[in-house]
Design an enzyme around this catalytic site. Structure first.
Site, PDB file in Angstrom:
ATOM      1  CE  LYS A  14      45.525  41.148  44.742  1.00 46.96           C
ATOM      2  NZ  LYS A  14      44.084  40.876  44.980  1.00 46.96           N
ATOM      3  NE  ARG A  37      45.650  34.884  46.206  1.00 44.21           N
ATOM      4  CZ  ARG A  37      45.692  35.455  45.004  1.00 44.21           C
ATOM      5  NH1 ARG A  37      46.832  35.779  44.462  1.00 44.21           N
ATOM      6  NH2 ARG A  37      44.582  35.721  44.360  1.00 44.21           N
ATOM      7  NE  ARG A  62      39.272  34.484  42.763  1.00 43.73           N
ATOM      8  CZ  ARG A  62      39.103  35.430  41.834  1.00 43.73           C
ATOM      9  NH1 ARG A  62      38.009  35.453  41.097  1.00 43.73           N
ATOM     10  NH2 ARG A  62      40.022  36.338  41.654  1.00 43.73           N
ATOM     11  NE  ARG A  76      40.932  35.858  36.951  1.00 42.61           N
ATOM     12  CZ  ARG A  76      41.664  36.320  37.959  1.00 42.61           C
ATOM     13  NH1 ARG A  76      42.357  37.439  37.811  1.00 42.61           N
ATOM     14  NH2 ARG A  76      41.708  35.703  39.102  1.00 42.61           N
ATOM     15  NE  ARG A 107      38.475  40.527  37.573  1.00 44.00           N
ATOM     16  CZ  ARG A 107      39.346  40.365  38.558  1.00 44.00           C
ATOM     17  NH1 ARG A 107      40.094  41.378  38.969  1.00 44.00           N
ATOM     18  NH2 ARG A 107      39.459  39.203  39.161  1.00 44.00           N
TER      19      ARG A 107
HETATM   20  P1  AMP Z   1      44.878  36.247  40.988  1.00 45.88           P
HETATM   21  O1  AMP Z   1      45.027  36.475  39.536  1.00 45.88           O
HETATM   22  O2  AMP Z   1      45.942  36.890  41.814  1.00 45.88           O
HETATM   23  O3  AMP Z   1      43.484  36.554  41.492  1.00 45.88           O
HETATM   24  O4  AMP Z   1      45.075  34.673  41.218  1.00 45.88           O
HETATM   25  C1  AMP Z   1      44.210  33.723  40.613  1.00 45.88           C
HETATM   26  C2  AMP Z   1      44.414  32.352  41.244  1.00 45.88           C
HETATM   27  O5  AMP Z   1      45.774  31.931  41.067  1.00 45.88           O
HETATM   28  C3  AMP Z   1      44.167  32.260  42.732  1.00 45.88           C
HETATM   29  O6  AMP Z   1      42.799  32.096  43.060  1.00 45.88           O
HETATM   30  C4  AMP Z   1      45.001  31.034  43.086  1.00 45.88           C
HETATM   31  O7  AMP Z   1      44.366  29.839  42.670  1.00 45.88           O
HETATM   32  C5  AMP Z   1      46.234  31.209  42.207  1.00 45.88           C
HETATM   33  N1  AMP Z   1      47.275  32.032  42.866  1.00 45.88           N
HETATM   34  C6  AMP Z   1      47.768  33.237  42.441  1.00 45.88           C
HETATM   35  N2  AMP Z   1      48.701  33.710  43.281  1.00 45.88           N
HETATM   36  C7  AMP Z   1      48.818  32.784  44.263  1.00 45.88           C
HETATM   37  C8  AMP Z   1      49.601  32.688  45.444  1.00 45.88           C
HETATM   38  N3  AMP Z   1      50.448  33.672  45.814  1.00 45.88           N
HETATM   39  N4  AMP Z   1      49.464  31.584  46.220  1.00 45.88           N
HETATM   40  C9  AMP Z   1      48.627  30.578  45.879  1.00 45.88           C
HETATM   41  N5  AMP Z   1      47.830  30.615  44.802  1.00 45.88           N
HETATM   42  C10 AMP Z   1      47.927  31.701  43.984  1.00 45.88           C
END
Ligand code: AMP
Length: 204
Positions: free
Chosen positions: A13, A88, A162, A151, A122
């Protein structure tokens, strides 16, 4: 154009978002990036969210809905935007429906066995560039010279959770947007450029 990018963690993404937003001149809104920036700056929001991110859990819906609601009100979002990592959950999608009308949801489909390898290999740079250890062995960013890092939630231990969270809470969004008639699948198991070519066809 108001776009949502949907897909499991590691589907690509972020990579697609960077190309799409550059090419179409719309803002890239990543709730994960906003939360990580808050954690780095030590804000109240960051302190609250950190525990969830470290475990690979979702932060509560109202927190992310608030972030997005405020962000899409800004002037630069008038001509459209791209949402990456939001919504999400079905609750988030319903809250978004009340805020605005989305034109297209691009669902990046990737074989699950590829995902673990992609995420755990990554490496990131603070400038936003991402690399994979199998194709880039240096620990220095070739775009800005910054030091690459992994990360905290990209480890084998956190990835499993996740993916479980994705299957339970995010995958139902595929049906939700299919029913609205705005969901389009692209194959994310191929190269970034080849995936983008499919995206481009959908957007033109
Ligand atoms: P990402 O960078 O999109 O993979 O998000 C990393 C982490 O941020 C996720 O595992 C969640 O803990 C939190 N997070 C990001 N976007 C959301 C969302 N829309 N709803 C809830 N938690 C989020």
């Amino acid at each position: 154009m108001k776009i949502i990018l949907l897909g499991a963690p590691g589907a690509g993404k972020g990579s697609q978002a960077a190309i799409i937003t550059e090419k179409y001149g719309i803002p890239h809104i990543s709730t994960g990036d906003v939360l990580r920036a808050n954690i780095k700056q030590g804000t109240e929001l960051g302190k609250f969210a950190k525990e969830y991110l470290d475990k690979g859990e979702l932060v509560p819906d109202e927190v992310v809905v608030d972030i997005v609601a405020n962000r899409i009100k800004e002037e630069d979002c008038k001509k459209g935007f791209l949402l990456d990592g939001f919504p999400r959950t079905i609750e988030q999608a319903k809250a978004l429906d009340k805020l605005t009308e989305i034109d297209i949801v691009i669902n990046i489909v990737v074989d699950f066995d590829l995902i673990i390898d992609r995420i755990t290999g990554r490496r990131m740079c603070a400038c936003g560039a991402t690399y994979h250890i199998t194709t880039y062995s240096s620990d220095t960013c070739k775009a800005c010279g910054g030091k690459l890092y992994q990360r905290k939630d990209d480890t084998v231990e956190t990835v499993a959770n996740r993916l479980e969270v994705y299957n339970k809470q995010t995958a139902p969004l595929i049906e939700y947007y299919k029913n609205k008639g705005i969901l389009k699948d692209v194959n994310g198991s191929i190269s970034i450029q080849a995936t983008f070519e499919q995206v481009q066809k959908l957007l033109e």
